[in-house]
Design an enzyme around this catalytic site. Structure first.
Site, PDB file in Angstrom:
ATOM      1  CG  ASP A  23       6.688  -6.935   6.162  1.00 53.87           C
ATOM      2  OD1 ASP A  23       6.875  -6.528   7.317  1.00 53.87           O
ATOM      3  OD2 ASP A  23       7.565  -6.871   5.272  1.00 53.87           O
ATOM      4  CG  HIS A  43      14.507  -9.662   6.758  1.00 53.17           C
ATOM      5  ND1 HIS A  43      13.566  -8.705   6.451  1.00 53.17           N
ATOM      6  CD2 HIS A  43      15.605  -9.356   6.025  1.00 53.17           C
ATOM      7  CE1 HIS A  43      14.078  -7.849   5.573  1.00 53.17           C
ATOM      8  NE2 HIS A  43      15.316  -8.220   5.302  1.00 53.17           N
TER       9      HIS A  43
HETATM   10  O1  DOR Z   1       9.477  -3.426   4.079  1.00 53.16           O
HETATM   11  C1  DOR Z   1       9.822  -3.735   5.192  1.00 53.16           C
HETATM   12  N1  DOR Z   1       9.573  -2.940   6.254  1.00 53.16           N
HETATM   13  N2  DOR Z   1      10.489  -4.865   5.361  1.00 53.16           N
HETATM   14  C2  DOR Z   1      11.019  -5.203   6.533  1.00 53.16           C
HETATM   15  O2  DOR Z   1      11.609  -6.255   6.605  1.00 53.16           O
HETATM   16  C3  DOR Z   1      10.940  -4.281   7.696  1.00 53.16           C
HETATM   17  C4  DOR Z   1       9.778  -3.397   7.581  1.00 53.16           C
HETATM   18  C5  DOR Z   1       9.796  -2.240   8.546  1.00 53.16           C
HETATM   19  O3  DOR Z   1      10.064  -2.444   9.736  1.00 53.16           O
HETATM   20  O4  DOR Z   1       9.480  -1.125   8.129  1.00 53.16           O
END
Ligand code: DOR
Length: 427
Positions: free
Chosen positions: A300, A176
């Site tokens: 994601d 990340h």
């Molecule tokens: O939008 C995101 N949500 N990006 C991330 O890198 C982590 C993830 C989360 O765990 O909610």
């Protein structure tokens, strides 16, 4: 348990009318007009048969945040989306940073998961790179790779040490990329919308700078390096150059970064990290996907509670769900629109993630595990967040009309999802 998939079109480079015979979790025959009187027949007339999808970037939230998602609900959502294998990130509570926590998690998987689950471990204890590196030697054989997803590795020294170590075990670092020193409190991408709404914003640099740094460190250490949810044109430029020079660098893109931009942001269902970027970034991502610089699509999938997402743009958590909408969105916008072939889409959803993860998956051939997704490419249906099997309803795609809906998902020869219903473990 013997299953015979009849009359469907199997996707290789093109579609081929073939039957598939499955026995004891494995594909035992692929060919024309297979007859087997012992097998239960599944009529796939009018449908396309694909190798099961693999999502190398999801958040299952268990343990610790079971109100947002569990292994049970997250894998049900995966099965509905046509996924047969998913890789959850370690930002749970506790963080997946030692072998005991991973083994406890795998016990939950054993009990509740209806698709294959291959977790990541974190790079550092507690996800922060000012903490020790995890015991990669003891862990690497049980995980997809190592990632502090949700948080960038801030120190070049710590990334160097992590890659040196990972390379000893040929393990992958999935990064990340976010340099916090140049975020300046930003939570959306800088542009017209951030100015109009008074939202604190970031440029592309927090991401691109870390991609550049990491690619150089990966070159020096010879480490397998994967960029999570790439979102910037500068990041693409760096990855493209690294690939040209033969480095072991791969990357994934999400459906939301391919289909939306910062101009589309209307509420917190459009807030995620990295944020939706500019139009030039979106087109660079599309081009990179079509030409192969981007290897695969990952969702994601990041479920959050509705009341958390009701907070202000600044206060709401980052993340959107994606497992139940990814393939229909990509099929509709890329394949049906004639930008890409169905074969390419299957590379993005199955063949390439299998390659990156070194999994013996991604092809429907004799001798492989029977992980199969059956698709209806012809029925148009709108995304309806109220029908999601995920606990998370935080999608920016509610109401989008799509083709390409999975109708059945088979994992290790067992039907785990069919026409809106999943078969939980105990059934
Ligand atoms: O939008 C995101 N949500 N990006 C991330 O890198 C982590 C993830 C989360 O765990 O909610």
């Amino acid at each position: 348990m013997r299953l015979l998939l009849k009359n469907g079109e199997v996707i290789y480079k093109e579609k081929l009318k073939q039957d598939i015979l499955i026995d004891d979790g494995m594909i035992v025959e692929v060919g024309e007009n297979i007859i087997d009187s012992d097998a239960s027949i599944i009529d796939c007339e009018g449908y396309v048969i694909s190798p099961g999808f693999i999502d190398m970037h999801v958040h299952l939230r268990e343990p610790g945040f079971e109100d947002k998602e569990t292994v049970k609900t997250g894998t049900a959502a995966a099965a509905k989306g046509g996924y047969t294998t998913i890789c959850p990130m370690p930002n749970t509570n506790p963080v997946m940073d030692d072998i005991n926590k991973l083994m406890n998690f795998m016990k939950i998987v054993e009990k509740d998961a209806i698709v294959n689950v291959l977790p990541y471990a974190s790079i550092n204890k507690n996800l922060r790179d000012d903490h020790d590196i995890v015991d990669m030697e003891g862990i690497h054989q049980y995980v997809a790779g190592f990632s502090n997803d949700g948080i960038g590795v801030q120190s070049p020294k710590h990334m160097y040490q992590a890659m040196q170590k990972a390379n000893l075990y040929e393990a992958m670092i999935a990064a990340h990329c976010e340099d916090e020193s140049i975020l300046f409190g930003g939570y959306v991408h800088q542009g017209v919308k951030s100015r109009e709404n008074g939202w604190e914003s970031m440029t592309s640099l927090p991401e691109s700078l870390q991609i550049a740094r990491d690619v150089l460190i990966a070159e020096e250490t010879d480490c397998r390096y994967h960029v999570c949810h790439i979102s910037t044109k500068e990041g693409i430029r760096i990855v493209k150059d690294a690939k040209k020079r033969g480095q072991k660098v791969t990357c994934e893109v999400t459906p939301h970064h391919l289909l939306l931009t910062s101009l589309d942001v209307v509420d917190t269902n459009f807030k995620m990290n990295p944020p939706l970027r500019g139009i030039d970034d979106k087109y660079a991502l599309i081009q990179a996907l079509l030409e192969g610089t981007i290897d695969c699509i990952a969702t994601d999938h990041a479920p959050h509670l509705e009341n958390e997402k009701k907070r202000s743009m600044k206060e709401a958590p980052f993340g959107v769900v994606g497992l139940e909408t990814a393939f229909p969105l990509i099929y509709t916008h890329f394949v049906r629109s004639n930008m890409a072939s169905l074969g390419q889409a299957i590379e993005w959803f199955s063949i390439n993630p299998a390659k990156i993860l070194n999994l013996n998956m991604g092809y429907l051939v004799k001798g492989r595990q029977a992980d199969v997704t059956i698709l209806d490419l012809n029925t148009k249906k709108a995304v309806d967040k109220h029908t999601f099997l995920s606990k998370g309803k935080n999608t920016p795609f509610h109401g989008f009309e799509c083709y390409g809906w999975p109708v059945m998902t088979i994992v290790k020869g067992k039907v785990v999802y069919q026409d809106g219903k999943f078969n939980s473990k105990e059934e």
